[in-house]
Design an enzyme around this catalytic site. Structure first.
Site, PDB file in Angstrom:
ATOM      1  N   GLY A  13     112.945 -13.470 -78.551  1.00 56.33           N
ATOM      2  CA  GLY A  13     113.423 -14.893 -78.293  1.00 56.33           C
ATOM      3  C   GLY A  13     114.964 -14.552 -77.680  1.00 56.33           C
ATOM      4  O   GLY A  13     115.571 -13.366 -77.856  1.00 56.33           O
ATOM      5  N   THR A  72     113.625  -1.849 -72.885  1.00 54.43           N
ATOM      6  CA  THR A  72     112.721  -0.768 -73.546  1.00 54.43           C
ATOM      7  C   THR A  72     113.521   0.168 -74.604  1.00 54.43           C
ATOM      8  O   THR A  72     112.796   0.887 -75.478  1.00 54.43           O
ATOM      9  CB  THR A  72     112.455   0.295 -72.404  1.00 54.43           C
ATOM     10  N   TYR A  78      58.993 -23.430 -80.301  1.00 50.45           N
ATOM     11  CA  TYR A  78      60.065 -24.207 -80.961  1.00 50.45           C
ATOM     12  C   TYR A  78      59.595 -25.642 -80.982  1.00 50.45           C
ATOM     13  O   TYR A  78      58.811 -25.976 -80.072  1.00 50.45           O
ATOM     14  CB  TYR A  78      61.122 -24.013 -80.000  1.00 50.45           C
ATOM     15  N   LYS A 137      99.128  -9.274 -72.626  1.00 48.53           N
ATOM     16  CA  LYS A 137      98.633  -8.178 -71.417  1.00 48.53           C
ATOM     17  C   LYS A 137      97.780  -7.175 -71.811  1.00 48.53           C
ATOM     18  O   LYS A 137      97.062  -6.625 -71.133  1.00 48.53           O
ATOM     19  CB  LYS A 137      99.873  -7.819 -70.873  1.00 48.53           C
ATOM     20  N   ASN A 164     110.807   7.262 -62.327  1.00 55.46           N
ATOM     21  CA  ASN A 164     110.674   7.548 -63.623  1.00 55.46           C
ATOM     22  C   ASN A 164     109.520   6.647 -63.965  1.00 55.46           C
ATOM     23  O   ASN A 164     109.252   5.542 -63.782  1.00 55.46           O
ATOM     24  CB  ASN A 164     111.896   6.879 -64.398  1.00 55.46           C
ATOM     25  N   ARG A 208     103.504 -12.037 -65.349  1.00 56.23           N
ATOM     26  CA  ARG A 208     102.849 -12.038 -63.994  1.00 56.23           C
ATOM     27  C   ARG A 208     101.102 -12.110 -64.218  1.00 56.23           C
ATOM     28  O   ARG A 208     100.725 -12.151 -63.190  1.00 56.23           O
ATOM     29  CB  ARG A 208     103.423 -10.872 -63.184  1.00 56.23           C
TER      30      ARG A 208
HETATM   31  C1  UD1 Z   1     110.834   0.809 -66.918  1.00 55.07           C
HETATM   32  C2  UD1 Z   1     111.911   1.767 -66.731  1.00 55.07           C
HETATM   33  C3  UD1 Z   1     112.025   2.400 -65.061  1.00 55.07           C
HETATM   34  C4  UD1 Z   1     110.561   3.028 -64.927  1.00 55.07           C
HETATM   35  C5  UD1 Z   1     109.387   1.819 -65.255  1.00 55.07           C
HETATM   36  C6  UD1 Z   1     107.922   2.667 -65.062  1.00 55.07           C
HETATM   37  C7  UD1 Z   1     113.813   1.136 -68.188  1.00 55.07           C
HETATM   38  C8  UD1 Z   1     114.907   0.525 -68.408  1.00 55.07           C
HETATM   39  N1  UD1 Z   1     113.150   1.218 -67.208  1.00 55.07           N
HETATM   40  O1  UD1 Z   1     111.086  -0.398 -65.858  1.00 55.07           O
HETATM   41  O2  UD1 Z   1     112.934   3.364 -64.947  1.00 55.07           O
HETATM   42  O3  UD1 Z   1     110.339   3.363 -63.600  1.00 55.07           O
HETATM   43  O4  UD1 Z   1     109.602   1.206 -66.601  1.00 55.07           O
HETATM   44  O5  UD1 Z   1     107.067   1.616 -65.079  1.00 55.07           O
HETATM   45  O6  UD1 Z   1     113.221   1.617 -69.161  1.00 55.07           O
HETATM   46  N2  UD1 Z   1     108.713  -3.333 -73.424  1.00 55.07           N
HETATM   47  C9  UD1 Z   1     109.092  -3.712 -74.722  1.00 55.07           C
HETATM   48  N3  UD1 Z   1     109.981  -4.410 -75.174  1.00 55.07           N
HETATM   49  C10 UD1 Z   1     110.979  -4.649 -74.297  1.00 55.07           C
HETATM   50  C11 UD1 Z   1     111.012  -4.490 -72.922  1.00 55.07           C
HETATM   51  C12 UD1 Z   1     109.649  -3.918 -72.642  1.00 55.07           C
HETATM   52  O7  UD1 Z   1     107.827  -3.538 -75.555  1.00 55.07           O
HETATM   53  O8  UD1 Z   1     111.978  -5.335 -75.024  1.00 55.07           O
HETATM   54  C13 UD1 Z   1     107.594  -2.809 -72.805  1.00 55.07           C
HETATM   55  C14 UD1 Z   1     106.671  -3.408 -72.043  1.00 55.07           C
HETATM   56  O9  UD1 Z   1     105.689  -4.298 -72.595  1.00 55.07           O
HETATM   57  C15 UD1 Z   1     106.098  -2.538 -70.988  1.00 55.07           C
HETATM   58  C16 UD1 Z   1     107.179  -1.469 -71.049  1.00 55.07           C
HETATM   59  O10 UD1 Z   1     107.845  -1.594 -71.867  1.00 55.07           O
HETATM   60  O11 UD1 Z   1     104.975  -1.930 -71.266  1.00 55.07           O
HETATM   61  C17 UD1 Z   1     108.213  -1.343 -69.753  1.00 55.07           C
HETATM   62  O12 UD1 Z   1     108.715  -2.556 -69.695  1.00 55.07           O
HETATM   63  P1  UD1 Z   1     109.244  -3.106 -68.207  1.00 55.07           P
HETATM   64  O13 UD1 Z   1     109.881  -4.251 -68.481  1.00 55.07           O
HETATM   65  O14 UD1 Z   1     107.762  -3.238 -67.358  1.00 55.07           O
HETATM   66  O15 UD1 Z   1     109.984  -1.793 -67.783  1.00 55.07           O
HETATM   67  P2  UD1 Z   1     110.348  -1.841 -66.057  1.00 55.07           P
HETATM   68  O16 UD1 Z   1     111.291  -2.627 -65.828  1.00 55.07           O
HETATM   69  O17 UD1 Z   1     109.065  -1.863 -65.449  1.00 55.07           O
END
Ligand code: UD1
Ligand code: CA
Length: 461
Positions: A75, A82, A389, A21, A172, A14
């Site tokens: 990939g 997470t 110059y 980011k 959360n 986004r």
């Molecule tokens: C996550 C939480 C949600 C919480 C929210 C708060 C989970 C499943 N959900 O959701 O409960 O309310 O954060 O903002 O954890 N990232 C990685 N690798 C991955 C996926 C994500 O490094 O494979 C990192 C992203 O770069 C980011 C963070 O983890 O910094 C959160 O990922 P994001 O996909 O934004 O989580 P949310 O869906 O927002």
């Protein structure tokens, strides 16, 4: 021992950006840097950053900051989520350590909040503690599900939640403190059987609970701290909150900021007591400003050292030194490697570059001083140009103490003007002017008697 795992592998679609980011900046620093600093300042000894998309750029940027990197494979053939991200650092988790999970894209998190979370976790002897917040609009966030007595049961993602669960306002934050052993155990149990087909770290809570472990939540006081950056709009929001924190700190240290809403000072700057900063001013890099200065309006000062009692209006200064009691602007430009002595006046539309100017000298209007060493008590008249110059190379000029350079003169470098010399207005100086001389280097004036009459111009009017 406390370790942190900072998740920063997500793509950040986004943002619509070529830059990873977490390298986008607020108040002059990459957002990830704020998270790393908060973690370090919360006495977390080892900090792992999980990178993925744009990982090489992130590693390069932070190569000197004592951070350990883990790379999450990205990939279609790899899992995502997470939970999967945290697994990348699993081999570095000791059974007895506290593991604090942070996000690289939440720059507003404070060190004291992380400390409180860890203290709360330790004091209650929890195996897992969630940092939660109550939000008026919880849309998009995972909801915290508690039982009738208020004990945590699980976290449900927005996309997996029932109608009833969606009404819950406790969310959360994505920040947790876990006991190392229990976290490793729970990670081995999570799956991707959910709406997004991802491995959720949030499932760890449910698993711990099922195993009879103690799980708690620490509710954050200021929910702005957990705001993430997923878009440029959120980036601007975080910038605004961070800016007000930074400006508040300067004000608490004795600096007057007329309108903190539109004054942009990077945290790397130092500003002395009783200095006043007017609106529209931008102070960046390792700038040091002394006491009793007036800076503004609309100044930009970058990597420069400004003394005490200096006044600067609507001007740009970069990589330069300005000693005490100078008056600069409006509309002056000090370019890199300029050094002004004490009590110097650099007035409107004067540009100084790579030059030194001695105490009490003045260039009041419309001048260019480039590649010059100018002494003390020198007067640089209006419209003077240091011609440095020749189209290929730059040359320096030397102007010794007490010289007077008349208006609209050119000093063609390399050239020297010795002490107490006077240069007549409109001169183009190409050769050395000796001490105490007056130099006039312009065509003599010719007045033709009765010329207009002769031409008959008056008759034709
Ligand atoms: C996550 C939480 C949600 C919480 C929210 C708060 C989970 C499943 N959900 O959701 O409960 O309310 O954060 O903002 O954890 N990232 C990685 N690798 C991955 C996926 C994500 O490094 O494979 C990192 C992203 O770069 C980011 C963070 O983890 O910094 C959160 O990922 P994001 O996909 O934004 O989580 P949310 O869906 O927002
Ligand atoms: Ca997010």
């Amino acid at each position: 021992m406390n370790i942190s795992i900072i998740l920063a592998a997500g793509e950040g679609t986004r943002m619509k950006s070529k830059i990873p980011k977490v390298l986008h900046k607020i108040c002059g620093k990459p957002i990830l840097e704020y998270v790393i600093n908060a973690s370090k300042n919360a006495n977390i000894e080892k900090n792992y950053v999980v990178v993925g998309h744009g990982g090489e750029k992130v590693k390069e940027k932070f190569k000197d900051s004592h951070i350990l990197f883990k790379t999450q494979p990205i990939g279609d053939e790899y899992p995502y989520g997470t939970g999967y991200a945290v697994m990348q650092a699993i081999d570095h988790i000791d059974d007895n350590s506290n593991v604090i999970i942070l996000y690289g894209d939440t720059p507003l998190i404070r060190d004291k909040t992380i400390k409180r979370l860890v203290d709360y976790h330790d004091k209650n002897d929890y195996d897992g503690t969630i940092l939660t917040a109550y939000l008026e609009d919880p849309a998009g966030y995972g909801r915290v599900i508690r039982d009738d007595e208020g004990y945590i049961l699980k976290i449900v993602e927005h996309k997996d939640a029932t109608e009833e669960e969606l009404k819950i306002k406790e969310i959360n934050s994505g920040i947790y403190c876990f006991n190392g052993r229990q976290l490793k155990y729970a990670l081995s149990k999570i799956d991707n059987d959910n709406a997004q087909g991802e491995y959720y770290i949030t499932d760890v809570i449910k698993i711990l609970k099922e195993e009879g472990c103690k799980v708690g939540a620490y509710v954050i006081e200021d929910s702005r701290e957990i705001h993430g950056v997923n878009s440029r709009v959120q980036l601007a929001f975080c910038e605004k909150v961070m800016r007000s924190r930074i400006n508040k700190r300067y004000m608490e240290n004795g600096v007057t900021i007329i309108n903190p809403e539109n004054t942009y000072i990077e945290p790397s700057a130092t500003i002395g007591k009783d200095s006043i900063i007017y609106p529209g001013t931008i102070i960046v890099g390792k700038t040091i400003i002394g006491e009793d200065c007036i800076i503004g309006e609309n100044c930009r000062i970058e990597n420069s050292k400004i003394g005490n009692k200096v006044e600067i209006y609507s001007s740009n200064i970069s990589d330069s030194i300005v000693d005490d009691e100078c008056m600069i602007g409006p509309y002056a430009h000090l370019r890199p490697n300029s050094h002004l002595g004490r009590n110097i006046k650099i007035g409107n539309f004067v540009e100084v570059k790579n030059s030194t100017i001695g105490d009490n000298s003045k260039a009041g209007h419309l001048a260019y001083i480039g590649d010059a060493d100018v002494g003390k008590n020198v007067n640089v008249g209006c419209g003077v140009v240091f011609v440095n110059y020749d189209g290929r190379s730059k040359f320096r000029s030397l102007v010794e103490d007490n010289v007077f350079i008349g208006s609209n003169s050119n000093l063609v470098a390399p050239v020297a003007v010795r002490e107490w010399a006077y240069i007549a207005a409109g001169s183009t100086i190409t050769e050395e002017v000796e001490e105490g001389n007056l130099s006039i280097a312009r065509a003599r004036q010719v007045n033709r008697d009765g010329w207009v009459e002769e031409k008959g111009y008056k008759d034709n009017k």
